[in-house]
Design an enzyme around this catalytic site. Structure first.
Site, PDB file in Angstrom:
ATOM      1  N   ARG A   6      33.172  72.820  43.557  1.00  0.00           N
ATOM      2  CA  ARG A   6      33.712  71.708  44.339  1.00  0.00           C
ATOM      3  C   ARG A   6      34.195  72.222  45.702  1.00  0.00           C
ATOM      4  NH1 ARG A   6      36.899  68.204  40.564  1.00  0.00           N
ATOM      5  NH2 ARG A   6      34.819  67.767  39.778  1.00  0.00           N
TER       6      ARG A   6
ATOM      7  N   ARG B  78      35.610  87.269  41.471  1.00  0.00           N
ATOM      8  CA  ARG B  78      35.575  86.563  40.171  1.00  0.00           C
ATOM      9  C   ARG B  78      34.977  85.162  40.256  1.00  0.00           C
ATOM     10  NH1 ARG B  78      39.589  88.274  35.867  1.00  0.00           N
ATOM     11  NH2 ARG B  78      40.134  90.371  36.482  1.00  0.00           N
TER      12      ARG B  78
ATOM     13  N   GLY C 217      42.915  67.704  42.976  1.00  0.00           N
ATOM     14  CA  GLY C 217      42.376  67.853  41.630  1.00  0.00           C
ATOM     15  C   GLY C 217      42.160  66.532  40.935  1.00  0.00           C
TER      16      GLY C 217
ATOM     17  N   MET D  90      46.849  70.390  35.112  1.00  0.00           N
ATOM     18  CA  MET D  90      47.222  71.680  34.543  1.00  0.00           C
ATOM     19  C   MET D  90      47.670  72.735  35.567  1.00  0.00           C
ATOM     20  SD  MET D  90      44.258  71.834  31.609  1.00  0.00           S
ATOM     21  CE  MET D  90      45.197  72.736  30.406  1.00  0.00           C
TER      22      MET D  90
ATOM     23  N   SER E 105      40.569  61.032  36.595  1.00  0.00           N
ATOM     24  CA  SER E 105      39.205  61.220  36.081  1.00  0.00           C
ATOM     25  C   SER E 105      39.043  60.633  34.683  1.00  0.00           C
ATOM     26  CB  SER E 105      38.845  62.705  36.045  1.00  0.00           C
ATOM     27  OG  SER E 105      39.766  63.394  35.223  1.00  0.00           O
ATOM     28  N   ASP E 106      40.170  60.421  33.990  1.00  0.00           N
ATOM     29  CA  ASP E 106      40.116  59.837  32.643  1.00  0.00           C
ATOM     30  C   ASP E 106      41.458  59.179  32.351  1.00  0.00           C
ATOM     31  OD1 ASP E 106      40.492  62.963  32.577  1.00  0.00           O
ATOM     32  OD2 ASP E 106      41.675  62.178  30.910  1.00  0.00           O
TER      33      ASP E 106
HETATM   34  N1  HPA Z   1      44.277  66.717  30.680  1.00  0.00           N
HETATM   35  C1  HPA Z   1      44.601  67.773  31.423  1.00  0.00           C
HETATM   36  N2  HPA Z   1      44.106  67.984  32.614  1.00  0.00           N
HETATM   37  C2  HPA Z   1      43.239  67.078  33.090  1.00  0.00           C
HETATM   38  C3  HPA Z   1      42.871  65.969  32.370  1.00  0.00           C
HETATM   39  C4  HPA Z   1      43.424  65.777  31.102  1.00  0.00           C
HETATM   40  O1  HPA Z   1      43.125  64.786  30.414  1.00  0.00           O
HETATM   41  N3  HPA Z   1      41.975  65.261  33.101  1.00  0.00           N
HETATM   42  C5  HPA Z   1      41.822  65.930  34.249  1.00  0.00           C
HETATM   43  N4  HPA Z   1      42.591  67.037  34.254  1.00  0.00           N
END
Ligand code: HPA
Length: 234
Positions: free
Chosen positions: A23, A42, A89, A181, A204-205
């Site tokens: 990305r 890395r 993110g 995270m 994203s979800d």
């Molecule tokens: N959990 C943790 N980190 C994430 C998530 C999730 O559902 N979606 C995008 N980053």
């Protein structure tokens, strides 16, 4: 001298930091001019170049999780003269009003990470947060660009695949907007080193609706967050 970033690499004062190295490459290829790859230790790709309006900027991946962003943000702040790191993110939404594709400006990050234990603050807890001026600027630029945003706290978890699928409700009940995270580690390093950090997220979800962005949508829906982040460099 740095352990995890190419020695002598040149970075701009402001670094945009997605988690994924590809990305970072995508943003450099599509949004920067006169850019070069400055580090790939890395596989963590880093680029320095100019925005289309002529400001110098760097893009570098953080990898996943607090330990990873903890390493890279520390070295950028400490060894490469970086002043501002803006994480860009994705997150999982904990609130019904945060729909997939929506943008969140993060005020603060709670966490189950032990990263803060290094500060030995007699059992107290620190509340890592975005820099106010960066946050305000992002909010104002989002308004100008007509990008609707949610503004609020998130949870930086060390666990992606939680044993208890309902655990998120505890944080949701406290008004936390979503989960990712990394922000907790980034904010703590900025506080420790007297630097600035901000986190901009795209949902994203959703833990509420169970919807998620498709692979194709990820590419297109993330663009508005990238565009907003690129306006943050003076
Ligand atoms: N959990 C943790 N980190 C994430 C998530 C999730 O559902 N979606 C995008 N980053």
């Amino acid at each position: 001298m740095s352990t995890h970033i190419k020695n002598g690499a040149h970075f701009a004062k402001t670094v945009l930091m997605p988690g994924d190295p590809l990305r970072a490459k995508f943003i450099a290829e599509n949004y920067l001019v006169e850019y070069e790859e400055v580090s790939s230790v890395r596989g963590i790709l880093a680029f320095t170049g100019k925005t289309k309006t002529g400001q110098e900027i760097s893009i570098m991946a953080s990898g996943m999780g607090v330990p990873s962003i903890g390493i890279y943000s520390y070295e950028l702040y400490k060894e490469y003269g970086v002043e501002n790191i803006i994480r860009i993110g994705t997150c999982g939404a904990y609130q019904p009003e945060c729909k997939v594709g929506d943008v969140i400006l993060v005020t603060s990050a709670s966490s189950n990470s032990s990263f803060g234990s290094q500060f030995d603050i007699r059992g107290g807890s620190i509340s890592p947060c975005s820099d106010f001026h960066l946050l305000l600027k992002a909010y104002e630029h989002a308004k100008k660009l007509d990008i609707p945003v949610h503004v609020g706290p998130i949870y930086s978890s060390d666990i992606f695949y939680d044993q208890d699928p309902n655990f998120y409700k505890k944080w949701a009940d406290l008004g936390v907007l979503g989960v990712e995270m990394e922000s907790y580690g980034l904010f703590l390093n900025a506080m420790r080193l007297k630097k600035k950090a901000l986190c901009i997220l795209t949902v994203s979800d959703s833990f509420v609706s169970k919807e998620e962005l498709t692979q194709e949508e990820r590419q297109t829906k993330l663009n508005k967050m990238f565009e907003l982040a690129l306006t943050m460099v003076d």
